[in-house]
Design an enzyme around this catalytic site. Structure first.
Site, short mmCIF file in Angstrom:
data_model
loop_
_atom_site.label_atom_id
_atom_site.label_comp_id
_atom_site.label_asym_id
_atom_site.label_seq_id
_atom_site.Cartn_x
_atom_site.Cartn_y
_atom_site.Cartn_z
N SER A 1 0.79 -1.22 0.00
CA SER A 1 0.00 0.00 0.00
C SER A 1 0.83 1.28 0.00
CB SER A 1 -0.96 -0.04 1.19
OG SER A 1 -1.87 1.02 1.12
N HIS A 2 0.68 2.07 1.05
CA HIS A 2 1.31 3.38 1.14
C HIS A 2 2.72 3.31 1.72
CE1 HIS A 2 -0.68 2.04 4.67
NE2 HIS A 2 0.12 2.79 5.40
N ASP B 1 -2.44 6.41 -3.39
CA ASP B 1 -1.29 5.77 -2.75
C ASP B 1 -0.64 4.69 -3.62
OD1 ASP B 1 -3.28 3.86 -2.52
OD2 ASP B 1 -2.56 3.12 -0.59
N ASP C 1 -0.88 1.48 -4.00
CA ASP C 1 -1.71 0.51 -4.72
C ASP C 1 -3.02 1.11 -5.23
OD1 ASP C 1 -2.55 0.74 -2.04
OD2 ASP C 1 -3.43 -1.26 -2.03
N ASP D 1 -5.60 2.60 -3.80
CA ASP D 1 -6.90 2.51 -3.12
C ASP D 1 -7.19 3.70 -2.20
OD1 ASP D 1 -5.08 1.75 -1.19
OD2 ASP D 1 -6.11 -0.13 -0.65
N ARG D 2 -6.17 4.48 -1.86
CA ARG D 2 -6.42 5.65 -1.00
C ARG D 2 -6.55 6.90 -1.84
NH1 ARG D 2 -3.05 5.29 4.58
NH2 ARG D 2 -3.45 3.09 4.97
N LYS E 1 -11.36 -0.17 -1.11
CA LYS E 1 -11.44 1.27 -1.24
C LYS E 1 -10.84 1.65 -2.59
CE LYS E 1 -7.46 1.89 1.87
NZ LYS E 1 -7.39 0.63 2.63
C1 VG1 Z 1 -4.09 1.35 8.07
C2 VG1 Z 1 -5.30 2.25 8.18
C3 VG1 Z 1 -6.56 1.47 7.84
C4 VG1 Z 1 -6.41 0.86 6.42
C5 VG1 Z 1 -5.13 0.02 6.37
C6 VG1 Z 1 -4.87 -0.50 4.97
O1 VG1 Z 1 -4.19 0.29 8.98
O2 VG1 Z 1 -5.41 2.79 9.47
O3 VG1 Z 1 -7.66 2.32 7.91
O4 VG1 Z 1 -7.52 0.06 6.12
O5 VG1 Z 1 -4.01 0.82 6.76
O6 VG1 Z 1 -4.68 0.56 4.07
P1 VG1 Z 1 -3.43 0.28 10.41
O7 VG1 Z 1 -3.75 -1.04 11.02
O8 VG1 Z 1 -1.98 0.50 10.12
O9 VG1 Z 1 -4.00 1.44 11.18
V1 VG1 Z 1 -3.84 0.34 2.59
O10 VG1 Z 1 -4.19 1.61 1.61
O11 VG1 Z 1 -3.91 -0.86 2.22
O12 VG1 Z 1 -3.87 -1.13 2.43
CO CO Z 2 -3.40 1.33 -0.21
#
Ligand code: VG1
Ligand code: CO
Length: 543
Positions: A113-114, A277, A279, A281-282, A376
């Site tokens: 992800s991010h 972000d 991937d 999704d954000r 998302k």
């Molecule tokens: C964080 C965020 C959560 C989000 C997750 C995955 O998790 O707080 O809201 O769903 O990241 O985002 P955590 O457990 O670190 O608070 V990403 O854009 O993929 O996968």
């Molecule tokens: Co992401």
């Protein structure tokens, strides 16, 4: 080509977190590490012989190598066909789209992800079910259990196959179809939003800037925003995906999306700015010199949903993660539809959407989405905003101010303390849990604690219970302080403190959130002994 059964041994910690298994690249590169996890997925999901799987990732370092291993293991585990994005690329929402559109058994998504990418940075893997959404906790618990007892895995002995040309090849008895990663997703977006109206807006001199942060959404944004909608060339910045995201943190917030923030707060700022972000999704949404918090964005999309063709019939309901502000709840109340409060992580929204209980959902962590997929969706949120802007013909700021005047403003901020010693972080959480009785009824200035608890969720669809999802300190005026340990970090512990204060009085809505939340921040630090226990004077990131 023959199928090989390899003897292996469990690794100590392959527990999937909020969004799959995330570790540093060198951890994933250990012999059998990825293989163990993939076999554990296959052993847990009971795919029928000949099933179809989707595989793709955000293109970060190790994506290609991981995909070759997964393909060979899928062939050895009886899958009949794998759909893979060209170059191994699929944004997370596009993967969800493809899983659903072609009625597949599910998919494996490779992303952290991010989090930063590169040889020493992060990698990740998760399984999404046939509904296109992240596997439920029941499934991820089963996968974790398998990782603890795994003794062998199966893999096809074969050469790597090329993923750079569209078309079909075979791997043993399994078909591999390399698909265009963008088309299916772009077509889905065109079916939800009024592309003519958005196009007209963009041609009228309305200027936009989209920061793809050198991550997966570059090609998607080029195709949709510039080619299909006619945004001026250059509207998409940092649009070429790089394995290390150009050395940056592909995290769309005011700190890490600094290139975009500088432009949107500059002298010649465009009318609308957005970023997504690693991937895809954000999303972060900005107006000219104006930032929209993700919690407000969810509420605004809900309040204006019927302006987009895909939502003109209205919403069945809204869901938000527990730490997300209650701004959406106020809209749900006005629309007379239910609002669900779930634990953090998109996997909790899937059942609600499958059951037709909610249409929109969102998280404070820059995530918004709907039942069009089961993830998302960053670009979807951008298009939704553009559709609303095309219909309302007002600035982003004017739309938000009107919204607050009608519903009140939920001031909101999140403080992240990253890379803490695990013991110190656990100590803070334990202290808070031990303080529920003394805190209840206590007054701090204008704030009185009404209740405290550790959030627990019972899924209204399947009845499963998720406990210990975050400590909540709830005040009598609706303000809240929440403490939670992150489930996505790869180094030490990350403690998140979420702050929310409701303000009905429109004369106060112009205040800076940090100013409006000052008292709550002091209370949050005081009752948790955070500074003393962690040695951190200030947070790593404030959003
Ligand atoms: C964080 C965020 C959560 C989000 C997750 C995955 O998790 O707080 O809201 O769903 O990241 O985002 P955590 O457990 O670190 O608070 V990403 O854009 O993929 O996968
Ligand atoms: Co992401």
């Amino acid at each position: 080509m023959s199928i090989r059964t390899v003897i292996t041994q469990p690794f100590p910690d392959q527990k999937p977190g909020t969004s799959g298994l995330r570790k540093k690249v060198p951890v994933f590169q250990q012999a059998n590490y990825l293989e163990n996890f993939v076999q554990s997925i296959f052993d847990s999901i009971a795919a029928p012989q000949g099933a179809t799987l989707v595989v793709g990732g955000d293109g970060r370092y190790y994506n290609r190598e991981a995909i070759q291993i997964i393909l060979k293991m899928a062939a050895a585990n009886g899958f009949g066909e794998v759909l893979v994005g060209r170059g191994g690329i699929l944004s997370t929402p596009a993967a969800s789209c493809v899983i659903r559109k072609y009625d597949t058994f599910g998919g494996i998504i490779l992303s952290a992800s991010h989090n930063p990418g590169g040889p020493k940075e992060d990698f990740g893997i998760k399984f999404n079910s046939s509904n296109g959404g992240p596997a439920t906790e029941t499934v991820t618990d089963a996968i974790f259990a398998k990782t603890k007892s795994i003794a062998t895995y199966r893999i096809l002995d074969a050469a790597d196959i090329s993923l750079d040309e569209l078309g079909e090849t075979t791997l043993g008895a399994m078909k591999v179809k390399v698909i265009d990663p963008v088309t299916d997703y772009a077509d889905l977006m065109a079916s939800l939003f009024d592309f003519n109206a958005i196009s007209a807006l963009l041609k009228s001199g309305f200027r936009i800037k989209f920061d793809a942060m050198h991550a997966v959404n570059g090609p998607y944004a080029h195709e949709i925003l510039e080619h299909r909608l006619g945004a001026a060339a250059g509207s998409v910045m940092n649009g070429v995906p790089l394995e290390d995201f150009g050395g940056g943190h592909p995290d769309p917030n005011l700190t890490y999306a600094h290139d975009l923030v500088e432009i949107m707060y500059g002298d010649d700022a465009p009318d609308f700015g957005a970023a997504s972000d690693g991937d895809g999704d954000r999303n972060m949404v900005l107006g000219k010199h104006f930032f929209v918090t993700p919690s407000d964005s969810l509420a605004l999309l809900a309040a204006n949903a019927t302006s987009a063709p895909g939502y003109k019939k209205g919403l069945a309901g809204i869901a938000r993660s527990m730490p997300t502000s209650a701004a959406a709840d106020r809209v749900a109340k006005a629309l007379n539809i239910p609002c669900y409060e779930t634990p953090t992580g998109w996997k909790f929204f899937g059942n609600l959407m499958d059951a037709g209980k909610v249409t929109l959902c969102g998280e404070e962590s820059f995530g918004t989405g709907s039942d069009h997929v089961r993830e998302k969706d960053g670009l979807w949120a951008v298009l939704f905003w553009l559709n609303i802007l095309a219909v309302r013909k007002q600035s982003v700021e004017a739309i938000v101010l009107e919204h607050w005047a009608k519903f009140g403003r939920n001031f909101y901020s999140r403080y992240d303390y990253e890379g803490l010693p695990t013991e110190a972080a656990n100590g803070v959480m334990q202290l808070l849990r031990d303080s529920f009785t003394i805190l209840t009824g206590k007054t701090f200035g204008k704030y009185t604690v009404q209740t405290c608890d550790d959030f627990s969720y019972t899924d209204p669809v399947d009845g499963s219970v998720s406990k210990n999802q975050g400590v909540r300190i709830l005040f009598s005026d609706g303000s809240r302080i929440i403490y939670r340990l992150s489930g996505t970090g790869t180094e030490g512990a990350t403690l998140r403190v979420y702050l929310e204060a409701y303000e009905a009085d429109a004369s106060q809505h112009h205040l800076d959130a940090q100013v409006a939340l000052k008292d709550l921040i002091d209370i949050a630090l005081d009752i948790s002994e955070l500074v003393k226990r962690t040695g951190r004077e200030r947070p790593t990131v404030i959003t």
